[in-house]
Structure formats: C-alpha cells, structure tokens
Design an enzyme around this catalytic site. Structure first.
Site, PDB file in Angstrom:
ATOM      1  N   PRO A  10       0.486  -1.226   0.603  1.00 36.65           N
ATOM      2  CA  PRO A  10      -0.174   0.038   0.088  1.00 36.65           C
ATOM      3  C   PRO A  10       1.060   1.190   0.407  1.00 36.65           C
ATOM      4  CG  PRO A  10       0.173  -1.206   1.803  1.00 36.65           C
ATOM      5  CD  PRO A  10       0.290  -1.818   1.657  1.00 36.65           C
ATOM      6  N   ASN A  11      -0.053   2.499  -1.380  1.00 32.27           N
ATOM      7  CA  ASN A  11       0.759   3.522  -1.212  1.00 32.27           C
ATOM      8  C   ASN A  11       2.374   3.261  -1.516  1.00 32.27           C
ATOM      9  OD1 ASN A  11      -0.953   4.548   0.732  1.00 32.27           O
ATOM     10  ND2 ASN A  11      -0.238   3.695   2.275  1.00 32.27           N
ATOM     11  N   ARG A  18       5.362  11.208  -2.855  1.00 25.20           N
ATOM     12  CA  ARG A  18       4.847  10.538  -1.128  1.00 25.20           C
ATOM     13  C   ARG A  18       5.857  11.118  -0.255  1.00 25.20           C
ATOM     14  NH1 ARG A  18       4.564   4.813   0.805  1.00 25.20           N
ATOM     15  NH2 ARG A  18       3.894   4.768   3.281  1.00 25.20           N
ATOM     16  N   TYR A  23      11.559   9.116   1.573  1.00 25.39           N
ATOM     17  CA  TYR A  23      10.853   8.288   0.644  1.00 25.39           C
ATOM     18  C   TYR A  23      12.015   8.881  -0.769  1.00 25.39           C
ATOM     19  CZ  TYR A  23       7.955   5.704   3.443  1.00 25.39           C
ATOM     20  OH  TYR A  23       7.523   5.042   4.468  1.00 25.39           O
ATOM     21  N   ASN A  74       8.071  -5.404  -1.107  1.00 26.73           N
ATOM     22  CA  ASN A  74       7.896  -4.175   0.152  1.00 26.73           C
ATOM     23  C   ASN A  74       6.930  -4.388   0.353  1.00 26.73           C
ATOM     24  OD1 ASN A  74       7.887  -1.962   1.315  1.00 26.73           O
ATOM     25  ND2 ASN A  74       9.181  -0.299   0.002  1.00 26.73           N
ATOM     26  N   ALA A  77       3.195  -0.800   5.260  1.00 28.87           N
ATOM     27  CA  ALA A  77       2.384  -0.987   6.594  1.00 28.87           C
ATOM     28  C   ALA A  77       2.474  -2.190   6.527  1.00 28.87           C
ATOM     29  CB  ALA A  77       1.030  -0.078   6.254  1.00 28.87           C
ATOM     30  N   GLU A  98      12.428  -9.565   1.093  1.00 25.60           N
ATOM     31  CA  GLU A  98      11.530  -8.169   2.247  1.00 25.60           C
ATOM     32  C   GLU A  98      12.797  -6.516   1.856  1.00 25.60           C
ATOM     33  OE1 GLU A  98      10.245  -8.739   5.904  1.00 25.60           O
ATOM     34  OE2 GLU A  98      10.539  -6.731   6.511  1.00 25.60           O
ATOM     35  N   HIS A 100      12.351  -2.691   2.300  1.00 30.30           N
ATOM     36  CA  HIS A 100      12.042  -1.498   2.867  1.00 30.30           C
ATOM     37  C   HIS A 100      13.761  -0.076   1.980  1.00 30.30           C
ATOM     38  CE1 HIS A 100       9.406  -3.017   5.083  1.00 30.30           C
ATOM     39  NE2 HIS A 100      10.420  -4.004   5.860  1.00 30.30           N
ATOM     40  N   ARG A 107      13.089   5.273  12.047  1.00 26.10           N
ATOM     41  CA  ARG A 107      11.471   6.203  12.586  1.00 26.10           C
ATOM     42  C   ARG A 107      11.405   4.966  13.876  1.00 26.10           C
ATOM     43  NH1 ARG A 107       9.517   5.076   6.385  1.00 26.10           N
ATOM     44  NH2 ARG A 107       7.724   6.680   7.815  1.00 26.10           N
TER      45      ARG A 107
HETATM   46  C1  DQA Z   1       8.131   1.263   3.884  1.00 25.29           C
HETATM   47  C2  DQA Z   1       8.495   1.509   4.954  1.00 25.29           C
HETATM   48  C3  DQA Z   1       7.031   1.073   6.146  1.00 25.29           C
HETATM   49  O1  DQA Z   1       6.936   1.043   8.087  1.00 25.29           O
HETATM   50  C4  DQA Z   1       5.789   2.026   5.099  1.00 25.29           C
HETATM   51  O2  DQA Z   1       4.661   1.656   5.960  1.00 25.29           O
HETATM   52  C5  DQA Z   1       5.637   2.251   4.373  1.00 25.29           C
HETATM   53  C6  DQA Z   1       7.513   1.882   3.256  1.00 25.29           C
HETATM   54  C7  DQA Z   1       9.283   0.725   3.455  1.00 25.29           C
HETATM   55  O3  DQA Z   1       9.713   0.678   2.092  1.00 25.29           O
HETATM   56  O4  DQA Z   1      10.378   2.386   3.244  1.00 25.29           O
HETATM   57  O5  DQA Z   1       4.718   2.710   3.972  1.00 25.29           O
HETATM   58  O6  DQA Z   1       7.672  -0.890   3.751  1.00 25.29           O
END
Ligand code: DQA
Length: 147
Positions: A10-11, A18, A23, A74, A77, A98, A100, A107
């Site tokens: 998501p997102n 964003r 990011y 990735n 959340a 995985e 990020h 964070r």
């Molecule tokens: C994320 C880190 C997550 O905590 C966050 O919710 C994201 C992006 C990252 O790529 O740094 O949406 O996965």
C-alpha cells in the site's frame, strides 16, 4: 526463461510524491527498473504488481508458486501487521526478499518489527530504491547457488 516478481504494498504507487523527505523523489517505475536492469543482465525477466489491498497481495503470493523463482517484496505498512501475508509466504516454496526503502529502525518504534522477516530469505532496509536492485542481486546469486 526464469522470472522474478517485484511486489509492492500500500501507498507505494505514490512514490515520488509521497513524503519525499523519507522516500526520495524516485517513482515505483524507477524502483522496478533498477531490479529489472540487474535481472536482465542475467537473462531473467521481471514482472511487477502493486496493490493497496492485503487480500490482493496474498493472491499474488499464492499465484507466484510455479511461476516465479523469487519475489522482491516491499509489504509497506502491512509489514508490521499482517499475519495473512506471513502465512502466504510460508505456504509457498518461492523465496521472498523483504525490502524497505527507508531505514525503518530509525523511525517510529511500530516500524521496528516485521511480521514477515522470519519467513523471508532476507531483508534489505534503508538503501532507498537501490534496495530493489540489491534484492534482485541477492535472489539471483542465491538461485545460482553462490550463497
Ligand atoms: C516502507 C516502510 C513502512 O514502514 C511504511 O509503512 C511504508 C514503506 C519502506 O519502504 O520504507 O509504506 O515499507
């Protein structure tokens, strides 16, 4: 032809717009391109899929069995909450890395824990979009038996 799946939660469709302070300005297409460049050099194809919906991500993981040699994931959340995604990863033989973009450990404390990391092959955190390239390299090298 061997194939990898780049899967985004998501997102991440909003990358580039964003929270650029966290990011960066690169887009999701840029991230996929980095993984694809590395894979192409090794004769491996890359497909991509992004969804804002947990169940769709679970479907994509289930459907990866027999189709992909590895998944660069990735989970955004859902990393921190999803037993369903963890069970889906556990249910397949395909290795998952995985990724990020941000360093989640610098964070908020709720981002420090991953529900998924224990069932993934490995985790790449905090290298920005480069993490997608590093994940492709790690998966490919381990597929080639160099790890
Ligand atoms: C994320 C880190 C997550 O905590 C966050 O919710 C994201 C992006 C990252 O790529 O740094 O949406 O996965």
């Amino acid at each position: 032809m061997k194939r990898l799946l780049v899967l985004n939660g998501p997102n991440l469709n909003l990358l580039g717009k964003r929270e650029p302070g966290i990011y960066g300005h690169g887009t999701l297409d840029d991230a996929v391109k980095l993984a694809r460049e590395t894979a192409t050099e090794k004769g491996i194809e890359v497909d991509e899929y992004q969804s804002n919906h947990e169940g769709e991500l679970i479907d994509a993981i289930q459907q990866a069995e027999g189709k992909y040699e590895g998944i660069i994931f990735n989970p955004a959340a859902y990393t921190h909450t999803s037993i369903g995604l963890r069970d889906a990863i556990s249910a397949i033989e395909v290795p998952v890395v995985e990724v990020h973009i941000s360093n989640v450990h610098q964070r908020e404390s709720f981002r420090h824990h991953s529900m998924l990391a224990p069932v993934c092959q490995g985790q790449i955190v905090g290298f920005g979009l480069l993490g997608y390239r590093l994940a492709a390299l790690a998966l490919i090298e381990s597929l080639e038996g160099r790890r």
